[in-house]
Design a protein around this motif. Structure first.
Motif, mmCIF file in Angstrom:
data_model
loop_
_atom_site.group_PDB
_atom_site.id
_atom_site.type_symbol
_atom_site.label_atom_id
_atom_site.label_comp_id
_atom_site.label_asym_id
_atom_site.label_seq_id
_atom_site.Cartn_x
_atom_site.Cartn_y
_atom_site.Cartn_z
ATOM 1 N N GLY A 1 79.282 43.325 -57.937
ATOM 2 C CA GLY A 1 78.286 43.981 -57.104
ATOM 3 C C GLY A 1 77.732 45.242 -57.722
ATOM 4 N N LYS B 1 74.983 48.693 -57.331
ATOM 5 C CA LYS B 1 74.242 49.586 -56.454
ATOM 6 C C LYS B 1 73.627 50.688 -57.307
ATOM 7 C CE LYS B 1 74.623 52.421 -52.286
ATOM 8 N NZ LYS B 1 75.545 52.900 -51.205
ATOM 9 N N SER C 1 78.360 40.385 -50.787
ATOM 10 C CA SER C 1 77.019 40.054 -50.306
ATOM 11 C C SER C 1 76.071 41.216 -50.530
ATOM 12 C CB SER C 1 77.063 39.699 -48.812
ATOM 13 O OG SER C 1 77.533 40.795 -48.058
ATOM 14 N N ALA C 2 74.817 40.865 -50.697
ATOM 15 C CA ALA C 2 73.767 41.859 -50.906
ATOM 16 C C ALA C 2 72.431 41.192 -50.645
ATOM 17 C CB ALA C 2 73.816 42.391 -52.340
ATOM 18 N N PRO C 3 71.374 41.979 -50.439
ATOM 19 C CA PRO C 3 70.043 41.393 -50.209
ATOM 20 C C PRO C 3 69.580 40.519 -51.359
ATOM 21 C CG PRO C 3 70.045 43.746 -49.680
ATOM 22 C CD PRO C 3 71.349 43.452 -50.350
ATOM 23 N N GLU D 1 79.419 48.583 -58.784
ATOM 24 C CA GLU D 1 80.072 49.219 -57.640
ATOM 25 C C GLU D 1 81.349 48.486 -57.235
ATOM 26 O OE1 GLU D 1 80.245 52.262 -54.751
ATOM 27 O OE2 GLU D 1 78.857 51.989 -56.427
ATOM 28 N N THR E 1 70.823 38.236 -54.833
ATOM 29 C CA THR E 1 71.960 37.595 -55.500
ATOM 30 C C THR E 1 71.487 36.800 -56.698
ATOM 31 O OG1 THR E 1 71.820 35.613 -54.103
ATOM 32 C CG2 THR E 1 73.282 37.403 -53.359
ATOM 33 N N MET F 1 80.558 47.591 -47.426
ATOM 34 C CA MET F 1 79.996 48.173 -48.644
ATOM 35 C C MET F 1 78.562 47.685 -48.842
ATOM 36 S SD MET F 1 81.351 47.688 -52.552
ATOM 37 C CE MET F 1 83.021 48.094 -52.055
ATOM 38 N N GLU F 2 77.646 48.612 -48.969
ATOM 39 C CA GLU F 2 76.241 48.247 -49.161
ATOM 40 C C GLU F 2 75.949 48.120 -50.659
ATOM 41 O OE1 GLU F 2 73.601 50.874 -47.224
ATOM 42 O OE2 GLU F 2 74.407 50.517 -45.223
ATOM 43 N N LEU F 3 75.479 46.955 -51.023
ATOM 44 C CA LEU F 3 75.152 46.674 -52.416
ATOM 45 C C LEU F 3 73.688 46.267 -52.530
ATOM 46 C CD1 LEU F 3 78.313 44.535 -53.264
ATOM 47 C CD2 LEU F 3 77.917 46.913 -53.945
ATOM 48 N N ASP F 4 73.104 46.516 -53.691
ATOM 49 C CA ASP F 4 71.721 46.105 -53.945
ATOM 50 C C ASP F 4 71.651 44.684 -54.494
ATOM 51 O OD1 ASP F 4 70.953 48.719 -53.279
ATOM 52 O OD2 ASP F 4 71.190 49.390 -55.365
#
Length: 342
Positions: free
Chosen positions: A26, A28, A42-44, A33, A46, A1-4
Motif C-alpha cells: 500500500g 500513500k 484496499s484503496a481507491p 505505507e 489498485t 488505514m487510508e491509502l492512495d
C-alpha cells in the motif's frame, strides 16, 4: 488505514536477501505505507500484480546519464531505463562530468566528452553545486547521484597538457575536488585508459584521493587495463597479467588514501583474459578481508562498447591529432596493437 494505491497479489523481492513472498503493498503520498501478507489492503486505486514481481527501483551504479539529464528531452531518451525498473542512476563515471566548467573551458570539456554526446551540450552552470541546482530546478525523470570527474578537472586546469601538474595546479585540482564534494558530488571518478586521465601518475591521483577520503567520498575508477596484456604496463609479456596489475595498483592507492573504492565495470576483455578472473577476484577479496571498503560492478554479457582510443597507448594519445596523420607513428601503433593478442 487510508491509502492512495494498493498493488495487490504481487510477489515481493525486497533486495534484503530475504526470500520472495506474496503480499499486498500500500502506498500513500507516493511512499510505501504498508505491506500485508495474508490480508487484503484496499484503496481507491489498485493494480493487480498477479504473476508479477514487485521490487524496489533498481540502481544503475555506472551511468553516463549526466550528459543526457540536462537535455530537455532527457525523459524520452531515458524512458527505456524506467521501463526496465531503473529509478536511480549514478553518473559522472570514468573521469567525465559536465561540471565544474567555465565559459573559457567549455571547448576543452567538449573535446574530452565527444564519445558521450550526440549533440551540442548546454552548459548552464559553473560550479558543481550550480550544476545540481539547475538539474533540480529542471526536474528529472529519475533519481540521480553525481560524481565529479578527474578528466574534467584536469582538462579545466591543465588543458590538453600531458605532463604532471605544477604545485600550484595541484592545489587548484585539490580545491576543485573539495568544492565539488562540498557542492553535492557523491564522489570522484577517474578514467585511466582515456585521455586526459591516462596521463595521470599515481602521485597526482593520491594527492586528490586524500581530499576525497577526508570528505567521505567514494573513488570510482576505470582502470588502466582490463586485458591480460595492454599498452599500459612494462614489461608487456612478463609478470602478472595487466588487468591484475591494474587492480593491485588501484587497491594500493585506495589503501594509502584511506578512501572507499569502486572498480568500474570489472570485465575481462578477450578470451585469453578470462582465465585471470580467479586471481583478480581473490585480490579484491583479500583487500576486503584486510579492511578496505572495495567493491566492483560488471555488466552481465560478453560484449561492450567504448571509443577506439581506449586501446591506444599513452604515447600515441599524447599528441593524438599529429600522430593519427604520421605514417611512422601509425606503423608503430599497428605493431604494438598486433602484439596484444587478446
Amino acid at each position: 488505514m487510508e491509502l492512495d494505491l494498493v498493488i495487490q497479489n504481487g510477489t515481493i523481492i525486497d533486495g534484503t536477501g530475504r526470500q520472495r513472498y506474496r503480499a499486498d503493498l500500500g502506498l500513500k503520498g507516493g511512499r510505501i505505507e504498508a505491506i500485508a501478507a495474508g490480508e487484503r489492503l484496499s484503496a481507491p486505486n489498485t493494480i493487480d500484480a498477479t504473476g508479477l514481481i514487485v521490487a524496489p527501483g533498481f540502481i544503475d551504479i555506472h551511468s553516463h546519464a549526466d550528459w543526457i539529464l540536462p537535455l530537455p528531452d532527457h525523459a524520452e531518451i531515458l524512458a527505456p531505463l524506467v521501463l526496465q525498473g531503473i529509478t536511480t542512476v549514478v553518473a559522472g563515471n570514468c573521469g567525465f562530468s559536465p561540471a565544474p566548467v567555465t565559459p573559457e573551458t567549455t571547448g576543452r570539456i567538449d573535446a574530452i566528452s565527444k564519445m558521450l554526446r550526440d549533440r551540442e551540450f548546454p552548459y548552464r552552470w559553473g560550479t558543481f553545486s550550480e550544476f545540481l541546482a539547475k538539474l533540480e530546478s529542471d526536474r528529472l525523470a529519475l533519481n540521480a547521484a553525481f560524481i565529479v570527474g578527474h578528466g574534467n578537472l584536469r582538462a579545466l586546469v591543465l588543458g590538453g597538457r600531458s605532463s604532471a601538474p605544477t604545485p600550484e595546479e595541484m592545489e587548484t585540482l585539490r580545491r576543485l575536488v573539495c568544492e565539488s564534494l562540498q557542492g553535492g558530488a557523491f564522489g570522484f571518478s577517474a578514467g585511466l585508459a582515456y585521455a586526459p586521465g591516462v596521463f595521470a601518475k599515481n602521485e597526482e591521483l593520491l594527492a586528490l584521493l586524500h581530499v576525497v577520503a577526508e570528505m567521505g567520498g567514494i573513488f570510482t575508477v576505470h582502470g588502466r587495463a582490463y586485458s591480460w596484456v595492454s599498452p599500459f604496463y612494462s614489461p608487456m609479456f612478463f609478470g602478472a597479467a595487466h588487468n591484475l596489475r591494474s587492480v593491485r595498483e588501484l587497491i594500493a592507492l585506495a589503501r594509502q588514501a584511506g578512501v572507499r573504492l569502486e572498480l568500474s565495470h570489472q570485465i575481462f576483455v578477450g578470451r585469453r583474459t578470462w582465465r585471470t578472473y580467479p586471481a583478480v577476484l581473490k585480490e579484491i577479496d583479500r583487500a576486503r578481508e584486510a579492511g578496505l571498503d572495495v567493491a566492483f560492478d560488471a555488466f552481465p554479457y560478453t560484449v561492450g562498447n567504448s571509443t577506439i582510443n581506449v586501446v591506444f597507448p599513452e604515447w600515441f594519445l599524447d599528441g593524438f591529432h599529429q600522430n593519427i596523420s604520421d605514417p611512422k607513428a601509425l606503423k608503430r601503433l599497428k605493431r604494438e596493437i598486433d602484439l596484444l593478442q587478446l
